[in-house]
Design a protein around this motif. Structure first.
Motif, mmCIF file in Angstrom:
data_model
loop_
_atom_site.group_PDB
_atom_site.id
_atom_site.type_symbol
_atom_site.label_atom_id
_atom_site.label_comp_id
_atom_site.label_asym_id
_atom_site.label_seq_id
_atom_site.Cartn_x
_atom_site.Cartn_y
_atom_site.Cartn_z
ATOM 1 N N UNK A 160 3.645 -5.236 -1.983
ATOM 2 C CA UNK A 160 3.271 -6.576 -1.401
ATOM 3 C C UNK A 160 2.524 -6.487 0.011
ATOM 4 N N UNK A 161 3.264 -6.289 0.508
ATOM 5 C CA UNK A 161 2.586 -5.922 1.892
ATOM 6 C C UNK A 161 1.504 -5.592 2.433
ATOM 7 N N UNK A 162 1.494 -4.578 1.497
ATOM 8 C CA UNK A 162 0.212 -3.275 1.562
ATOM 9 C C UNK A 162 -0.838 -3.972 0.763
ATOM 10 N N UNK A 167 -3.010 -0.532 -5.331
ATOM 11 C CA UNK A 167 -2.025 -0.764 -4.941
ATOM 12 C C UNK A 167 -0.479 -0.259 -5.362
ATOM 13 N N UNK A 168 0.030 1.001 -5.303
ATOM 14 C CA UNK A 168 1.391 1.027 -6.266
ATOM 15 C C UNK A 168 2.680 0.825 -5.633
ATOM 16 N N UNK A 222 -12.182 -4.261 -2.134
ATOM 17 C CA UNK A 222 -12.020 -4.477 -3.396
ATOM 18 C C UNK A 222 -10.584 -3.245 -3.786
ATOM 19 N N UNK A 223 -9.870 -4.370 -3.896
ATOM 20 C CA UNK A 223 -8.077 -3.587 -4.405
ATOM 21 C C UNK A 223 -7.594 -4.648 -5.416
ATOM 22 N N UNK A 224 -6.690 -3.982 -6.185
ATOM 23 C CA UNK A 224 -5.968 -4.397 -6.991
ATOM 24 C C UNK A 224 -4.021 -4.435 -7.013
ATOM 25 N N UNK A 254 -5.609 5.846 -5.600
ATOM 26 C CA UNK A 254 -3.995 5.454 -5.491
ATOM 27 C C UNK A 254 -3.434 5.453 -4.144
ATOM 28 N N UNK A 255 -2.995 4.091 -3.640
ATOM 29 C CA UNK A 255 -2.117 3.989 -2.704
ATOM 30 C C UNK A 255 -0.363 3.570 -2.423
#
Length: 434
Positions: free
Chosen positions: A96-98, A84-85, A108-110, A56-57
């Motif tokens: 959005x940029x992160x 990404x939170x 692997x990101x959501x 969680x980042x």
């Protein structure tokens, strides 16, 4: 004066005692809750042959588990996912940029935010797994954060090396409810683990010393995931990093020397432009603090940053820094985590001194590593350091690295921090018992 100091310490100790009594009861059932959560993860592993790991980042600054993520990608036991939170610090504007950063670099990101940068529920679509956080504060949507941290196995890897006590003193971070609810806090060294044991309501029973994953790339001296050249200069000029901290105006808790040395170091960059190529690597929070400072403000701050960005002998670096460190010749800074991270390179460093930052802000671990640094109290000492780098006459005392070398021997040489973390998780869910 001694009476005032004594009273202040007594009040602090009293508040900490009250916290411990109040929350010790609240945390009585945490260990039992964790046992049940581990059982769910174990069942999910048996069903899918994978241990789900959720990172969680909410900011790149707090992303200190890159080596752990990629080690898990390579291990068939683990299925890592970056989630990404949004951050409450910027009202979700940076999310959005992160996300783009991780997506463009093939993680692997959501997303766990909507088009307006607001948090969305992630729990309903994720299987049981282990959650990693890099932010111990209330910088995520509180309801979502509390829900996850109380109903899942949560882990914390500190976002800095914890060589200093500048962030609110030794009892602030250990005694947040978030930290006390964590299943595991993966500590970088024994000094901070002892602090947690003294101050935390749970007495640090959820802490485990493993070393610091963030320095593994520097330790291994490889660029496996850092493929882009980061220095503009391809000449024989020396490459020196200037990395100022953000804690201006913090009084006794300030590490920062920016107001003291910023313009002078800018002048030195101009003076030595034919011999040195500079990287200005400010703390991510410095610009915001300068915007609010009465003697700086946005216009002066932007002009200062643009100077470093625009000269043929300078560059502005605001992102990742492993490659920057590995390909530099020296650093000049007043930061906390960089005390240790740059020392891992074995290259010369100059630590900038203010009236407070070496008086009680270094813990014993920080003091041990600080032995590897030269110290800059004034502009003459800073320029002397630059001259010694340019002339290759810097004198290094190998004995001053003994403390750091012992630490490296204990936590990196035989097994890396990421390997320790993965091994414990696998063992805890029964994946190593088959």
């Amino acid at each position: 004066m001694p009476l005032k100091i004594s009273v202040k310490k007594l009040i602090s100790r009293y508040k900490n005692t009250l916290f411990n009594y109040k929350y010790r009861f609240a945390f009585r059932g945490v260990a039992k809750l964790h046992q049940g959560q581990l059982l769910k993860i174990s069942e999910a592993y048996k069903a899918y042959d994978k241990i789900n790991i959720y990172f969680i980042v909410n900011s790149l600054q707090a992303w200190k588990v890159d080596s752990l993520y990629w080690a898990m990608v390579k291990d068939e036991l683990f299925e890592p996912l970056v989630v990404v939170v949004p951050s409450t610090v910027d009202a979700g504007k940076g999310a959005p940029k992160l996300y783009e950063h991780f997506n463009n670099n093939h993680y692997n990101v959501i997303k766990a935010f909507d088009d307006a940068g607001q948090p969305v529920d992630m729990l309903s679509c994720l299987n049981a797994g282990v959650y990693f956080y890099g932010d111990p504060y209330n910088n995520m949507d509180s309801s979502h954060f509390e829900k996850i941290i109380k109903n899942n196995i949560a882990c914390y890897v500190p976002y800095f090396f914890m060589a200093t006590n500048h962030v609110g003193g030794p009892s602030l971070i250990p005694n947040t409810s978030h930290i006390n609810n964590m299943w595991r806090i993966y500590m970088p060294h024994a000094t901070v683990s002892k602090i947690f044991s003294r101050h935390a309501a749970r007495k640090g029973i959820n802490a485990k010393i493993v070393g610091y994953p963030a320095v593994e790339t520097i330790y291994k001296n490889n660029k496996e995931y850092k493929t882009n050249p980061v220095w503009k200069a391809n000449s024989d000029k020396k490459k020196i990093i200037y990395a100022p901290h953000h804690s201006i105006g913090w009084g006794e808790k300030s590490l920062a020397t920016f107001l003291q040395f910023a313009e002078q170091i800018k002048g030195l960059s101009e003076k030595h432009s034919n011999k040195v190529h500079w990287s200005f690597k400010p703390h991510p929070m410095l610009k915001t603090r300068l915007y609010a400072h009465p003697e700086w403000g946005q216009e002066r701050t932007d002009a200062y940053y643009e100077f470093w960005n625009g000269q043929p002998y300078t560059q502005l670096d605001e992102g990742e820094y492993d490659d920057l460190f590995l390909n530099s010749d020296a650093i000049i800074h007043d930061c906390s985590s960089f005390i240790v991270e740059y020392a891992f390179t074995g290259k010369p460093g100059l630590y900038l001194i203010n009236e407070n930052n070496l008086k009680g802000l270094l813990n014993s671990f920080g003091q041990g590593v600080m032995q590897t640094y030269e110290r800059g109290n004034n502009i003459d000492e800073i320029e002397a350091f630059i001259d010694s780098i340019v002339s290759n006459k810097i004198k290094t005392d190998v004995s001053k690295r003994a403390y750091l070398n012992d630490y490296i021997e204990a936590y990196y040489k035989h097994k890396l921090p990421s390997e320790r973390i993965m091994e414990e998780i696998a063992q805890s869910v029964g994946a190593l018992n088959e």
